[in-house]
Motif scaffolding. Structure first.
Motif, PDB file in Angstrom:
ATOM      1  N   VAL A 126       9.004 -15.690   5.023  1.00  0.00           N
ATOM      2  CA  VAL A 126       9.242 -14.429   5.704  1.00  0.00           C
ATOM      3  C   VAL A 126       8.060 -14.167   6.630  1.00  0.00           C
ATOM      4  CG1 VAL A 126       9.594 -11.956   5.409  1.00  0.00           C
ATOM      5  CG2 VAL A 126      10.541 -13.553   3.748  1.00  0.00           C
ATOM      6  N   PRO A 127       8.314 -13.989   7.925  1.00  0.00           N
ATOM      7  CA  PRO A 127       7.199 -13.747   8.842  1.00  0.00           C
ATOM      8  C   PRO A 127       6.527 -12.408   8.568  1.00  0.00           C
ATOM      9  CG  PRO A 127       9.308 -13.700  10.001  1.00  0.00           C
ATOM     10  CD  PRO A 127       9.598 -14.020   8.584  1.00  0.00           C
ATOM     11  N   CYS A 128       5.231 -12.397   8.712  1.00  0.00           N
ATOM     12  CA  CYS A 128       4.449 -11.183   8.500  1.00  0.00           C
ATOM     13  C   CYS A 128       3.424 -11.106   9.631  1.00  0.00           C
ATOM     14  CB  CYS A 128       3.769 -11.249   7.137  1.00  0.00           C
ATOM     15  SG  CYS A 128       2.625  -9.896   6.850  1.00  0.00           S
ATOM     16  N   ARG A 129       3.432 -10.048  10.387  1.00  0.00           N
ATOM     17  CA  ARG A 129       2.551  -9.945  11.551  1.00  0.00           C
ATOM     18  C   ARG A 129       1.077 -10.043  11.182  1.00  0.00           C
ATOM     19  NH1 ARG A 129       5.256  -5.484  15.532  1.00  0.00           N
ATOM     20  NH2 ARG A 129       7.284  -6.494  15.619  1.00  0.00           N
ATOM     21  N   SER A 130       0.662  -9.403  10.103  1.00  0.00           N
ATOM     22  CA  SER A 130      -0.760  -9.446   9.750  1.00  0.00           C
ATOM     23  C   SER A 130      -1.161 -10.847   9.310  1.00  0.00           C
ATOM     24  CB  SER A 130      -1.077  -8.427   8.660  1.00  0.00           C
ATOM     25  OG  SER A 130      -0.358  -8.729   7.487  1.00  0.00           O
TER      26      SER A 130
END
Length: 103
Positions: A71-75
């Motif tokens: 799951v992509p996570c910006r931080s």
């Protein structure tokens, strides 16, 4: 904490009638149906079976819990732009593993 969880699970009966609207809890059949919809609509979610000694008899063996991966996570992505990847071995095995060092 495991002791209390085991006591609760052994003394709490399996839910046979839906109580979602009243108490927000699912029957095993509702949990499996909702999980099937989640896996169908969101490809990052998958069913997992887990440890055979901890299987719950009221759920299918291959649908004991749901897990999400990749799951992509910006931080997390932002921190990887300043990171340095090191390939090495970690733990007892000699299996190579990528270790990310953030500086």
């Amino acid at each position: 904490m495991n002791f209390l969880r085991n006591v609760r699970e052994n003394w709490t009966p399996e839910l046979r009638e839906s109580a979602f609207l009243e108490r927000g809890v699912l029957t095993p059949a509702e949990f499996v149906a909702a999980g099937d919809q989640l896996v169908y609509r969101c490809p990052t979610w998958q069913w997992a079976s887990g440890d055979p000694s901890r299987l719950r008899p009221y759920l299918p063996a291959d649908k004991q819990f749901l897990v999400t991966r990749r799951v992509p996570c910006r931080s997390r992505v932002a921190s990887l732009s300043r990171a340095e990847a090191v390939v090495g071995t970690v733990g007892r095995g000699s299996r190579p593993m990528v270790v990310v060092v953030v500086s």
